[in-house]
Design an enzyme around this catalytic site. Structure first.
Site, mmCIF file in Angstrom:
data_model
loop_
_atom_site.group_PDB
_atom_site.id
_atom_site.type_symbol
_atom_site.label_atom_id
_atom_site.label_comp_id
_atom_site.label_asym_id
_atom_site.label_seq_id
_atom_site.Cartn_x
_atom_site.Cartn_y
_atom_site.Cartn_z
ATOM 1 N N THR A 46 14.947 67.524 44.438
ATOM 2 C CA THR A 46 15.892 66.494 44.843
ATOM 3 C C THR A 46 15.102 65.299 45.395
ATOM 4 O O THR A 46 13.949 65.459 45.811
ATOM 5 C CB THR A 46 16.907 67.033 45.872
ATOM 6 O OG1 THR A 46 16.187 67.544 46.995
ATOM 7 C CG2 THR A 46 17.767 68.134 45.273
ATOM 8 N N THR A 48 14.838 62.991 48.125
ATOM 9 C CA THR A 48 14.170 62.897 49.423
ATOM 10 C C THR A 48 13.216 64.064 49.629
ATOM 11 O O THR A 48 12.125 63.895 50.171
ATOM 12 C CB THR A 48 15.203 62.826 50.562
ATOM 13 O OG1 THR A 48 16.028 61.687 50.351
ATOM 14 C CG2 THR A 48 14.528 62.728 51.928
ATOM 15 N N CYS A 49 13.614 65.238 49.176
ATOM 16 C CA CYS A 49 12.775 66.426 49.336
ATOM 17 C C CYS A 49 11.454 66.258 48.593
ATOM 18 O O CYS A 49 10.390 66.601 49.110
ATOM 19 C CB CYS A 49 13.507 67.667 48.828
ATOM 20 S SG CYS A 49 15.108 67.933 49.616
ATOM 21 N N SER A 50 11.518 65.720 47.387
ATOM 22 C CA SER A 50 10.327 65.562 46.551
ATOM 23 C C SER A 50 9.486 64.342 46.926
ATOM 24 O O SER A 50 8.260 64.387 46.831
ATOM 25 C CB SER A 50 10.726 65.450 45.082
ATOM 26 O OG SER A 50 11.285 66.656 44.629
#
Length: 159
Positions: A46, A48-50
Site C-alpha cells: 500500500t 504509505t506503507c511502501s
C-alpha cells in the site's frame, strides 16, 4: 480493550517465511527475553506503507541496534508470502516480517481497523511499539490517515 504501555503482549501465532517455508511464530516465545521494535502496517504494497513506513525502519535498523534493540519486526494482516515478496521488493533484509493473516493478533491487541470502504476488510491500525521481554514499553498508534507517531524516527527518539 486496546493494549497499553505496561501490558504483556497477548499470546498469538504469527507466520514468517523461512528458507524451509512458512514457520509459525509464537508471540510468547518470540518476544521473551528480548527487546523488539515492532511496527504494524495496514497492508503490504500500500502507498504509505511502501513509501514511508517500511523504508524508515529498514534505514534505521542499525540505529535501533545501537539503542539495544535486538530485532526490528513488521506485522500486517497479510499472508506470509505477500509479506515475504514485499520485503524482497523493498530490500528489507534485517526486518523480520510477521504475518497476521487472519488479523487475530491485531484483534487481540485491540488495534484492528475496518478498511472495508477501501476494499481491505479488517486490518491492523498503523502503529509502532517497543516490546521488552513481552511487555509493551512504548506504544504509538496513528490517527486514521496519518503518518507521524509510528515512524521509525519517532520511535527511536522515544527510546
Amino acid at each position: 480493550m486496546t493494549i497499553s504501555v505496561g501490558d504483556r503482549l497477548p499470546k498469538a501465532t504469527l507466520v514468517k517465511v523461512t528458507a524451509d517455508g512458512p514457520d509459525q511464530v509464537d508471540t510468547e516465545t518470540y518476544f521473551a527475553g528480548r527487546k523488539v521494535a515492532l511496527f504494524a502496517v495496514p497492508g503490504a504494497f500500500t502507498p504509505t506503507c511502501s513509501a514511508k513506513h517500511l523504508p524508515g525502519f529498514v534505514s534505521q535498523k542499525d540505529a535501533f541496534a545501537g539503542k539495544g534493540v535486538d530485532e526490528v519486526a513488521c506485522t500486517s494482516v497479510n499472508d506470509a508470502f505477500v509479506l515475504d515478496a514485499w520485503s524482497k521488493q523493498n530490500d528489507a533484509s534485517g526486518v523480520t516480517m510477521l504475518a497476521d493473516g487472519n488479523g487475530d493478533f491485531a484483534r487481540a491487541l485491540g488495534l484492528e481497523m475496518d478498511g472495508s470502504k477501501f476494499g481491505l476488510g479488517t486490518r491492523s491500525q498503523r502503529y509502532s511499539m517497543l516490546v521488552e521481554d513481552g511487555v509493551v514499553t512504548q506504544l504509538h498508534v496513528e490517527q486514521p490517515g496519518e503518518f507521524k507517531v509510528s515512524s521509525a524516527e519517532h520511535l527511536l527518539a522515544e527510546i
